[in-house]
Structure formats: C-alpha cells, structure tokens
Design a protein around this motif. Structure first.
Motif, PDB file in Angstrom:
ATOM      1  N   LYS A   1      -7.338  25.482  39.436  1.00 40.95           N
ATOM      2  CA  LYS A   1      -8.065  24.676  38.484  1.00 40.95           C
ATOM      3  C   LYS A   1      -9.494  25.733  38.093  1.00 40.95           C
ATOM      4  O   LYS A   1     -10.586  25.181  38.257  1.00 40.95           O
ATOM      5  N   ILE A   2      -9.154  26.834  37.938  1.00 35.91           N
ATOM      6  CA  ILE A   2     -10.263  27.908  37.731  1.00 35.91           C
ATOM      7  C   ILE A   2      -9.950  28.183  36.050  1.00 35.91           C
ATOM      8  O   ILE A   2      -8.769  28.777  35.768  1.00 35.91           O
ATOM      9  N   PRO A   3     -11.150  27.871  35.290  1.00 32.60           N
ATOM     10  CA  PRO A   3     -10.953  28.316  33.779  1.00 32.60           C
ATOM     11  C   PRO A   3     -10.724  29.919  33.481  1.00 32.60           C
ATOM     12  O   PRO A   3     -11.375  30.473  34.248  1.00 32.60           O
ATOM     13  N   MET A   4      -9.609  30.190  32.879  1.00 34.28           N
ATOM     14  CA  MET A   4      -9.314  31.599  32.399  1.00 34.28           C
ATOM     15  C   MET A   4      -9.552  31.670  30.923  1.00 34.28           C
ATOM     16  O   MET A   4      -8.767  30.896  30.096  1.00 34.28           O
ATOM     17  N   ILE A   5     -10.443  32.712  30.529  1.00 27.94           N
ATOM     18  CA  ILE A   5     -10.530  32.818  29.015  1.00 27.94           C
ATOM     19  C   ILE A   5     -10.012  34.259  28.794  1.00 27.94           C
ATOM     20  O   ILE A   5     -10.436  35.318  29.366  1.00 27.94           O
ATOM     21  N   SER A   6      -9.048  34.366  28.011  1.00 23.75           N
ATOM     22  CA  SER A   6      -8.373  35.733  27.682  1.00 23.75           C
ATOM     23  C   SER A   6      -9.313  36.273  26.315  1.00 23.75           C
ATOM     24  O   SER A   6      -9.476  35.312  25.202  1.00 23.75           O
ATOM     25  N   PRO A   7      -9.808  37.371  26.407  1.00 23.67           N
ATOM     26  CA  PRO A   7     -10.488  37.771  25.032  1.00 23.67           C
ATOM     27  C   PRO A   7      -9.369  37.809  23.860  1.00 23.67           C
ATOM     28  O   PRO A   7      -9.822  37.823  22.922  1.00 23.67           O
ATOM     29  N   SER A   8      -8.509  38.720  24.163  1.00 26.59           N
ATOM     30  CA  SER A   8      -7.432  39.316  23.082  1.00 26.59           C
ATOM     31  C   SER A   8      -5.972  39.141  23.433  1.00 26.59           C
ATOM     32  O   SER A   8      -5.314  39.791  22.724  1.00 26.59           O
ATOM     33  N   THR A   9      -5.653  38.306  24.221  1.00 27.36           N
ATOM     34  CA  THR A   9      -4.158  38.172  24.478  1.00 27.36           C
ATOM     35  C   THR A   9      -3.661  37.399  23.318  1.00 27.36           C
ATOM     36  O   THR A   9      -3.876  36.068  23.116  1.00 27.36           O
ATOM     37  N   THR A  10      -2.512  37.945  22.616  1.00 23.54           N
ATOM     38  CA  THR A  10      -2.133  37.034  21.376  1.00 23.54           C
ATOM     39  C   THR A  10      -0.790  36.486  21.719  1.00 23.54           C
ATOM     40  O   THR A  10      -0.293  35.817  20.776  1.00 23.54           O
ATOM     41  N   ASN A  11      -0.206  36.789  22.665  1.00 25.99           N
ATOM     42  CA  ASN A  11       1.354  36.224  22.959  1.00 25.99           C
ATOM     43  C   ASN A  11       0.894  34.472  22.813  1.00 25.99           C
ATOM     44  O   ASN A  11       0.508  33.815  23.826  1.00 25.99           O
ATOM     45  N   VAL A  12       1.928  33.852  22.047  1.00 28.03           N
ATOM     46  CA  VAL A  12       1.805  32.570  21.975  1.00 28.03           C
ATOM     47  C   VAL A  12       1.769  31.527  23.415  1.00 28.03           C
ATOM     48  O   VAL A  12       1.287  30.873  23.541  1.00 28.03           O
ATOM     49  N   LYS A  13       2.641  32.362  24.225  1.00 25.34           N
ATOM     50  CA  LYS A  13       3.013  31.357  25.523  1.00 25.34           C
ATOM     51  C   LYS A  13       1.793  31.361  26.492  1.00 25.34           C
ATOM     52  O   LYS A  13       1.813  30.698  27.408  1.00 25.34           O
ATOM     53  N   LEU A  14       0.730  32.204  26.355  1.00 24.70           N
ATOM     54  CA  LEU A  14      -0.188  32.022  27.299  1.00 24.70           C
ATOM     55  C   LEU A  14      -0.910  30.640  27.407  1.00 24.70           C
ATOM     56  O   LEU A  14      -0.982  30.354  28.469  1.00 24.70           O
ATOM     57  N   THR A  15      -1.182  30.281  26.385  1.00 27.86           N
ATOM     58  CA  THR A  15      -2.037  28.831  26.630  1.00 27.86           C
ATOM     59  C   THR A  15      -1.031  27.820  26.890  1.00 27.86           C
ATOM     60  O   THR A  15      -1.554  26.572  27.505  1.00 27.86           O
ATOM     61  N   GLU A  16       0.122  28.018  26.694  1.00 31.29           N
ATOM     62  CA  GLU A  16       1.214  27.093  26.922  1.00 31.29           C
ATOM     63  C   GLU A  16       1.258  26.779  28.632  1.00 31.29           C
ATOM     64  O   GLU A  16       1.916  26.001  29.081  1.00 31.29           O
ATOM     65  N   MET A  17       0.555  27.939  29.122  1.00 31.58           N
ATOM     66  CA  MET A  17       0.797  27.861  30.799  1.00 31.58           C
ATOM     67  C   MET A  17      -0.263  26.940  31.436  1.00 31.58           C
ATOM     68  O   MET A  17       0.026  26.828  32.800  1.00 31.58           O
ATOM     69  N   GLY A  18      -1.014  26.010  30.687  1.00 34.08           N
ATOM     70  CA  GLY A  18      -1.789  25.305  31.325  1.00 34.08           C
ATOM     71  C   GLY A  18      -3.146  24.742  30.846  1.00 34.08           C
ATOM     72  O   GLY A  18      -3.495  25.850  29.814  1.00 34.08           O
ATOM     73  N   ASP A  19      -3.616  23.783  30.883  1.00 35.92           N
ATOM     74  CA  ASP A  19      -4.861  23.154  30.276  1.00 35.92           C
ATOM     75  C   ASP A  19      -6.120  24.073  30.546  1.00 35.92           C
ATOM     76  O   ASP A  19      -7.185  23.820  30.193  1.00 35.92           O
ATOM     77  N   TYR A  20      -6.104  24.855  31.694  1.00 34.05           N
ATOM     78  CA  TYR A  20      -7.336  25.642  32.204  1.00 34.05           C
ATOM     79  C   TYR A  20      -7.108  27.190  31.657  1.00 34.05           C
ATOM     80  O   TYR A  20      -8.153  27.949  31.592  1.00 34.05           O
ATOM     81  N   ILE A  21      -6.323  27.358  30.740  1.00 30.61           N
ATOM     82  CA  ILE A  21      -5.961  28.535  30.097  1.00 30.61           C
ATOM     83  C   ILE A  21      -6.681  28.569  28.380  1.00 30.61           C
ATOM     84  O   ILE A  21      -6.020  27.674  27.798  1.00 30.61           O
TER      85      ILE A  21
END
Length: 393
Positions: free
Chosen positions: A136-156
């Motif tokens: 439960k640590i928020p992670m913000i990617s600057p520039s990862t474009t792969n669609v699957k990234l934010t599908e990994m959870g609501d803290y991403i």
C-alpha cells in the motif's frame, strides 16, 4: 546452574526478546498492510525513487532523475509540503531485471518512504509495482507506457499516455505522413514495452487497410540485426517500425543503411535519447519517433522549465526529464490536498488529480489511473531532435 550463568542466560533472553519486538515492528516488504505514517512522521517527508542511473538505458533514468530533483528543489525552496521538506532517497537499478524488486523493497522496509517514483522502462516498473501494491505504497511512473502497469493495482499510477494510444497514433502517422500502407515490424521480444507497442500498432494499422509485410524479432542487447533486416528488405515495405529502445535502434538504423534500405524507419518514445544520435550517427537522419514532450513547444510552463534545466544541467531536457518533474509535482500536490502522507487518503488524492498543469501538458488521471494526453512526433535533422507535430490520436 550457578548465579553468574543464570544472569548470562537471563540477559540473552532479554536481548532475544528485544530483537523479536524490533522485527515484529519493522516493515516487511511483501507482507501487505500499509506503511502508516512512515515517510512523513519525522522532520522530512521521505520519497523514494528507483531509476536506471547506470547500465544500457542509463539516459532514461538520469534524465528522469534530474527532472525529479528539480521538482524537489523547487518545492523545498518554497517551504516544502505540509510544513516539511521533501527528502529524496533514490536507488540505481542499473537497467537490470531483478534490481527494481530489490531496491524498492529496501526503500519501503529500511528507508520507510511514503511513496515511490519510477521507473521509465515498462519491464522494470512492472517488476516493482506488485511490491508497492502489496505494501500500500503509492507508486507513480513518469513514463511507463505498457498498458498492464496500472492494472496491477489501485496504488499504481502513471503521468503519461499508454501504448494503446501510442500504437494508434503511430499507425495513423505511418499512413497520413509517411504514406506507408505496407509496413515491416521489428520487436524486442525481451521487452514488455516493445512487445506491447508492436501489438497496439499492428491492430489499428491493419484494421484501417494497412498490411504488415514482415515481422522480425530480436533480443535487446543484440549487436547484429542484418539477418532480420535482409528479410525485411526482400519484401519491399514502405516503412519499418522498430519498437525497441535507443541502444538497439541506433544499431538497427545504421545496419539498415549499410544494407541499402532507404525507406523511413520510425518508432516510439523508447527512441528518445541523445545516445540514439551518438550510436546511429548520420544514419538516423530522417527517422521519426513519438514521445511526450519537445523543448521546442512553446508555453510559459515549458519554456521556464527548459531554461532552468539547461542552466542546471547544461543540456536540453527531454521527455523523460519533463515527466520525472511532472510525476514528482503530481505527488506533492496530492499530499497537499490529502493533508497527510497516510494511506488510503494519499492514494485517493493522487487518483483525484484533475487538470494539473504539467510540463508535458494537463494531467488528469482517469478511472484506470492513466493520464491521457497529446503526444509529439520528432525527427532527427542536422544531428538534433526536431519537432514535427503534436498528435492527439
């Protein structure tokens, strides 16, 4: 047992008990449960960052890190957030698989950061994201474009567009600007980014009447691409899309020219690095790629950013630098709105980001925690990246 030995045994028991208490109180990375007020309970607010500061894609991480540092310096100079200064704790994942998991676990368990910024490369972001989600640590990617990234959870989260959008705009660009209806595709099968972008290019391109004449693959880090390029040359495409990273693309373009291939080569944001021109030399002249930002775009926010970045680092910022800055600023604004660094309030505040005026455009996070916004097309001319056009689709 005599008295002295009893005292020694009692002392050992007390030490072991203390060690057990400490272990039970420490943060376990992967064990689930939040970090509470960790990262914001002292005199500073601790923010973690992991990036490819060395290794084969080092310019990605270095530029993103510079942008992040600039954002923190500006915020701290203005008094910080919630009355506290931001403390950045950063780690180098060396552009290697396996390292993101290791360094992010350290940032969470030992450094007790309250949020994590990173990474640029999709594969490395997707390696670390499940760890942040479980803790439960928020992670913000600057520039990862792969669609699957934010599908990994609501803290991403991410502050950039996705490859679904990028693939569509490249398909349109190929037909509209390059007048290419027959295209060959080269994909790095070791890269989640490259595999994803190729897929999202092919689908809309063929759906609108385009033809994929050839599909060739390679492994990131290869040095000889002449076999794949010879097979592509034989089918005579109108253009070639290479969806990998600049380290390989520079060599691919150079070897294509050596084989007498004269059709346009183009790709996505993984091309953007000064190293592309260094590796490819004059052979990359006239190539094209999509990305998130151009220092040639004129707005008060971007012009100020470009001036300050050049003064500090003695080079022009690229998209990774601008997105590094934007990802940090989105986090800091969310902390202000939340009034705390505790989850889930901070997570909810990040998710509620609307119309944040970033360097790369207005950032509004949608229900999937992505940031739909325009892209730009750049070309290489006279040894420099030059703005061609802004693309909304």
């Amino acid at each position: 047992m005599n008295d002295s030995r009893k005292r020694i045994r009692l002392t050992l028991v007390m030490v072991l008990d203390a060690m057990l208490i400490c272990c039970s109180c420490s943060k376990q990375p992967d064990g689930g449960g939040g970090n509470g007020s960790a990262g914001g309970g002292g005199d500073t607010i601790k923010v973690g960052e992991y990036a490819s500061l060395t290794g084969k894609e080092a310019t990605f991480g270095q530029m993103s890190h510079h942008g992040t540092q600039m954002a923190i310096e500006e915020v701290n100079a203005a008094g910080g957030v919630l009355g506290k200064k931001i403390e950045l704790i950063y780690e180098d994942d060396q552009s290697k698989a396996g390292e993101p998991a290791t360094v992010v676990k350290k940032l969470i368990s030992r450094d007790r950061v309250m949020a994590v910024l990173g990474e640029v490369a999709s594969s490395r972001s997707m390696e670390a994201a499940p760890i942040c989600q479980r803790n439960k640590i928020p992670m913000i990617s600057p520039s990862t474009t792969n669609v699957k990234l934010t599908e990994m959870g609501d803290y991403i989260f991410r502050v950039c567009f996705t490859d679904e959008f990028q693939g569509q705009l490249l398909a349109n660009f190929a037909k509209r600007t390059l007048k290419a209806m027959k295209v060959a595709v080269m994909t790095d099968v070791k890269s989640d980014y490259s595999v994803g972008l190729s897929s999202y290019f092919k689908s809309p391109f063929t759906a609108s009447g385009g033809t994929i004449l050839a599909e060739q693959t390679y492994n990131g880090g290869d040095k000889d691409f002449k076999g794949q390029l010879t097979a592509i040359k034989a089918v005579n495409p109108d253009a070639i899309i290479v969806t990998g990273y600049y380290t390989d693309v520079g060599l691919i373009v150079k070897q294509a020219k050596q084989l007498g291939i004269t059709v346009p080569l183009f790709g996505g944001d993984g091309w953007e690095s000064s190293k592309l021109i260094e590796i490819g030399g004059a052979d990359v002249e006239g190539t094209y790629f999509s990305t998130h930002f151009s220092p040639e775009e004129k707005s008060s926010a971007s012009e100020n950013f470009v001036t300050k970045f050049q003064t500090k680092y003695h080079e022009a910022p690229d998209a990774m630098a601008a997105l590094g800055y934007d990802s940090a600023m989105v986090l800091f604004e969310a902390i202000k709105r939340a009034g705390t660094t505790e989850e889930p309030k901070l997570r909810d505040a990040i998710a509620a980001t609307r119309d944040h005026q970033g360097i790369t455009g207005k950032i509004t996070l949608d229900e999937h925690r992505n940031a739909p916004k325009a892209a730009v097309i750049l070309t290489v001319k006279d040894g420099k990246f030059k703005f061609v056009e802004t693309v909304t689709q």
